[in-house]
Design an enzyme around this catalytic site. Structure first.
Site, PDB file in Angstrom:
ATOM      1  CE  LYS A 135       2.053   8.715  -0.373  1.00 33.89           C
ATOM      2  NZ  LYS A 135       2.274   7.554  -0.866  1.00 33.89           N
ATOM      3  N   GLY A 147      13.204  16.011  -8.235  1.00 27.12           N
ATOM      4  CA  GLY A 147      12.769  16.649  -6.875  1.00 27.12           C
ATOM      5  C   GLY A 147      13.294  16.382  -6.399  1.00 27.12           C
ATOM      6  N   GLY A 191      11.426   9.964   0.406  1.00 25.99           N
ATOM      7  CA  GLY A 191      11.912   9.603   2.133  1.00 25.99           C
ATOM      8  C   GLY A 191      10.387   9.031   2.596  1.00 25.99           C
ATOM      9  CG  LEU A 234      -0.242  -0.023   2.797  1.00 26.57           C
ATOM     10  CD1 LEU A 234       0.468   1.681   3.269  1.00 26.57           C
ATOM     11  CD2 LEU A 234      -1.488  -0.392   3.618  1.00 26.57           C
ATOM     12  CB  CYS A 286       8.587   2.343   2.248  1.00 27.01           C
ATOM     13  SG  CYS A 286       6.616   1.715   3.657  1.00 27.01           S
TER      14      CYS A 286
HETATM   15  C1  UDX Z   1       5.787   2.728  -0.908  1.00 25.25           C
HETATM   16  C2  UDX Z   1       5.821   2.058  -2.345  1.00 25.25           C
HETATM   17  O1  UDX Z   1       5.213   2.734  -3.328  1.00 25.25           O
HETATM   18  C3  UDX Z   1       4.247   1.472  -1.046  1.00 25.25           C
HETATM   19  O2  UDX Z   1       4.376  -0.110  -2.627  1.00 25.25           O
HETATM   20  C4  UDX Z   1       5.203   0.541  -0.328  1.00 25.25           C
HETATM   21  O3  UDX Z   1       4.378  -0.966  -0.530  1.00 25.25           O
HETATM   22  C5  UDX Z   1       5.739   1.057   0.582  1.00 25.25           C
HETATM   23  O4  UDX Z   1       6.676   2.468   0.142  1.00 25.25           O
HETATM   24  P1  UDX Z   1       5.467   5.628  -0.326  1.00 25.25           P
HETATM   25  O5  UDX Z   1       6.105   5.392   1.372  1.00 25.25           O
HETATM   26  O6  UDX Z   1       3.441   5.026   0.594  1.00 25.25           O
HETATM   27  O7  UDX Z   1       5.178   3.895  -1.001  1.00 25.25           O
HETATM   28  O8  UDX Z   1       5.023   6.368  -0.690  1.00 25.25           O
HETATM   29  P2  UDX Z   1       5.603   6.444  -2.452  1.00 25.25           P
HETATM   30  O9  UDX Z   1       3.569   7.062  -3.001  1.00 25.25           O
HETATM   31  O10 UDX Z   1       5.660   5.216  -2.877  1.00 25.25           O
HETATM   32  O11 UDX Z   1       6.409   7.543  -2.778  1.00 25.25           O
HETATM   33  C6  UDX Z   1       7.894   7.923  -1.918  1.00 25.25           C
HETATM   34  C7  UDX Z   1       8.713   8.480  -2.350  1.00 25.25           C
HETATM   35  O12 UDX Z   1       9.158   8.961  -3.165  1.00 25.25           O
HETATM   36  C8  UDX Z   1       7.525  10.004  -1.794  1.00 25.25           C
HETATM   37  O13 UDX Z   1       9.095  10.879  -0.834  1.00 25.25           O
HETATM   38  C9  UDX Z   1       7.502  10.686  -2.946  1.00 25.25           C
HETATM   39  O14 UDX Z   1       7.721  12.349  -3.018  1.00 25.25           O
HETATM   40  C10 UDX Z   1       8.681  10.589  -3.881  1.00 25.25           C
HETATM   41  N1  UDX Z   1       8.724  10.429  -5.417  1.00 25.25           N
HETATM   42  C11 UDX Z   1       7.572   9.798  -6.004  1.00 25.25           C
HETATM   43  C12 UDX Z   1       9.695  10.496  -6.242  1.00 25.25           C
HETATM   44  O15 UDX Z   1      10.004  11.760  -6.126  1.00 25.25           O
HETATM   45  N2  UDX Z   1       9.499  11.244  -7.952  1.00 25.25           N
HETATM   46  C13 UDX Z   1       8.216  10.047  -7.901  1.00 25.25           C
HETATM   47  O16 UDX Z   1       8.088  10.208  -9.028  1.00 25.25           O
HETATM   48  C14 UDX Z   1       7.405   8.990  -7.164  1.00 25.25           C
END
Ligand code: UDX
Length: 433
Positions: free
Chosen positions: A322, A252, A256, A148, A259
């Site tokens: 995020k 960007g 973070g 998730l 996970c």
């Molecule tokens: C993540 C995985 O997506 C999910 O499948 C797993 O179970 C847990 O870890 P999450 O930590 O909720 O989920 O966030 P995610 O939407 O994956 O974003 C992670 C980070 O990457 C955020 O800080 C987001 O800002 C950054 N990000 C995401 C980017 O910098 N660029 C992108 O293109 C996408």
């Protein structure tokens, strides 16, 4: 089916409520009395869209309860274990204290035929090492990793992309999980039955891939910065190739959260233990690229303000790692704010959901809930979490009426540079000219 969920954090609380919403009788168990009290009263202890609604519905129906008493697990057919596996204080490896404690506390309440389904993200090999303790009670251990995303957790739990179940022996236990997830399976969600090690690895491999994808595009941003190229156009262009895809190519200040950062570090540590450190050595690079982008954002603010930020008023838009989350664990957004403060700037942080969490960890910053109030008098504006409140709903001309200076640093490449420039701002993006 009667289900227990051990651990009611971001993962467990959503899982418990989601299982009740698809018709199961669920007890959520956590050692934290405050969390249990909040959940029992239908209050989500963290911001997650859709969670308050399914919590209220589950509690009202009588199918969803929360307790600190592990004995409430007895009588459940399936016991999901969703406790945290944070990074160890003194190293990269995952801290399995909570997983071990949860399993130990659960053992006396298991009955033959029960299924214990691990959901926590663990180093490969953990399930096999836990299995004998569980099997001594006549129960079976399976691993059912959770994918998730915060902000979309309810949807991702009820209607996931795929379900993965790792089993040690026969497929009987997997059949029980197929029953648990019957609505999703009937709706066509792929249901993959595999061994324990593969199931554990699927999770860390998925997160390692996503982290690598983000750091790949951020590495391209670094090259774009010395060549005058535009990384967002580059991402659009390569993203049209269906083998690559545009998602997770958002350059960007990087990734973070609770996970991705800790999972890639735990994966490196586990690979080292297995004598295969070189196989995932690139993950160190992925981590380093990611951390460098925070330095870059800070540098852009310093440059934008003419070489020093001492005593300058800087408004930081965002604190959560995020949008759609109040989670500040390993938040690049908050890290940028803290570093600017460390350089002597007068930093004001605003965020629609994460301020209380941020203030608890970093009381030295100034927090202002109202966006416009936060922008008033700013010498520079820094966008670090791309909430709609900032990317879509903040017009550059309105921002210009509030701020004192005209410097905007877009740490998420979320703003329209032409519109901000037209309103008189000096715009700095990440890997954009
Ligand atoms: C993540 C995985 O997506 C999910 O499948 C797993 O179970 C847990 O870890 P999450 O930590 O909720 O989920 O966030 P995610 O939407 O994956 O974003 C992670 C980070 O990457 C955020 O800080 C987001 O800002 C950054 N990000 C995401 C980017 O910098 N660029 C992108 O293109 C996408």
């Amino acid at each position: 089916m009667r289900i227990s969920v051990i651990g009611c954090g971001y993962l467990g609380a959503v899982h418990a409520a989601a299982m009740a919403s698809i018709g199961h009788e669920v007890v959520g168990i956590d050692v934290d009395e405050r969390k249990v009290a909040a959940l029992s009263a239908g209050r989500a202890p963290f911001f997650e869209p859709g969670l308050p609604e399914i919590l209220a519905e589950g509690i009202a129906s009588g199918r969803l309860t929360f307790t600190t008493d592990m004995a409430a697990a007895s009588g459940a057919r399936v016991h999901f274990v969703g406790v945290g596996t944070p990074q160890q204080k003194d190293g990269y490896a995952a801290d399995l204290t909570y997983v071990n404690a949860a399993i130990d506390a659960l053992l006396p309440h298991l009955s033959p035929g029960d299924v214990v389904a691990g959901k926590s993200t663990v180093p490969v090999g953990t399930a096999a090492s836990l299995a004998p303790r569980v099997e001594a009670t006549g129960a079976t251990l399976v691993w059912n990793p959770e994918f998730l995303r915060e902000g979309f957790a309810v949807q991702d739990t009820i209607d996931p992309d795929r379900l993965v179940v790792g089993v040690a022996g026969g497929e009987d236990a997997a059949g029980v999980l197929r029953e648990v997830y019957a609505p999703a399976v009937a709706g066509g969600t792929p249901f993959i039955v595999t061994d324990l090690a593969t199931a554990e690895l699927v999770k860390v491999a998925a997160n390692a891939f996503l982290a690598t994808k983000i750091s790949f595009i951020n590495a391209m941003a670094e090259i774009a910065e010395v060549t005058g190229a535009d990384v967002t156009q580059l991402a659009d262009a390569i993203g049209h190739d269906v083998r690559i895809g545009r998602r997770f190519l958002g350059a960007g200040i990087g990734f973070g959260g609770g996970c991705l950062p800790k999972d890639i570090r735990a994966f490196s540590a586990r690979a080292e233990e297995l004598g295969r450190g070189e196989s995932v050595a690139f993950l160190r690079e992925v981590d380093e690229i990611n951390l460098r982008r925070r330095d870059r954002a800070v540098q852009l603010v310093v440059d934008g303000l003419g070489g020093q930020v001492y005593e300058k008023r800087i408004t930081v838009l965002g604190a959560a790692f995020k949008p759609h989350s109040d989670d500040i664990r390993d938040s690049p957004a908050l890290d940028v704010a803290v570093r600017l403060h460390g350089l002597g700037a007068r930093v004001t942080v605003t965020d629609p959901e994460a301020l209380a969490n941020a203030a608890r960890v970093h009381p030295q910053l100034t927090y202002v809930h109202d966006r416009d109030e936060a922008l008033t008098g700013a010498d520079a504006v820094v966008l670090v979490t791309e909430w709609d409140e900032y990317r879509r709903q903040l017009s550059p001309s309105h921002a210009a009426t509030l701020a004192a200076g005209r410097v905007v640093v877009d740490g998420r490449n979320a703003l329209d540079p032409a519109a901000w420039r037209a309103a008189g701002w000096t715009y700095f993006g990440m890997g954009r000219p």
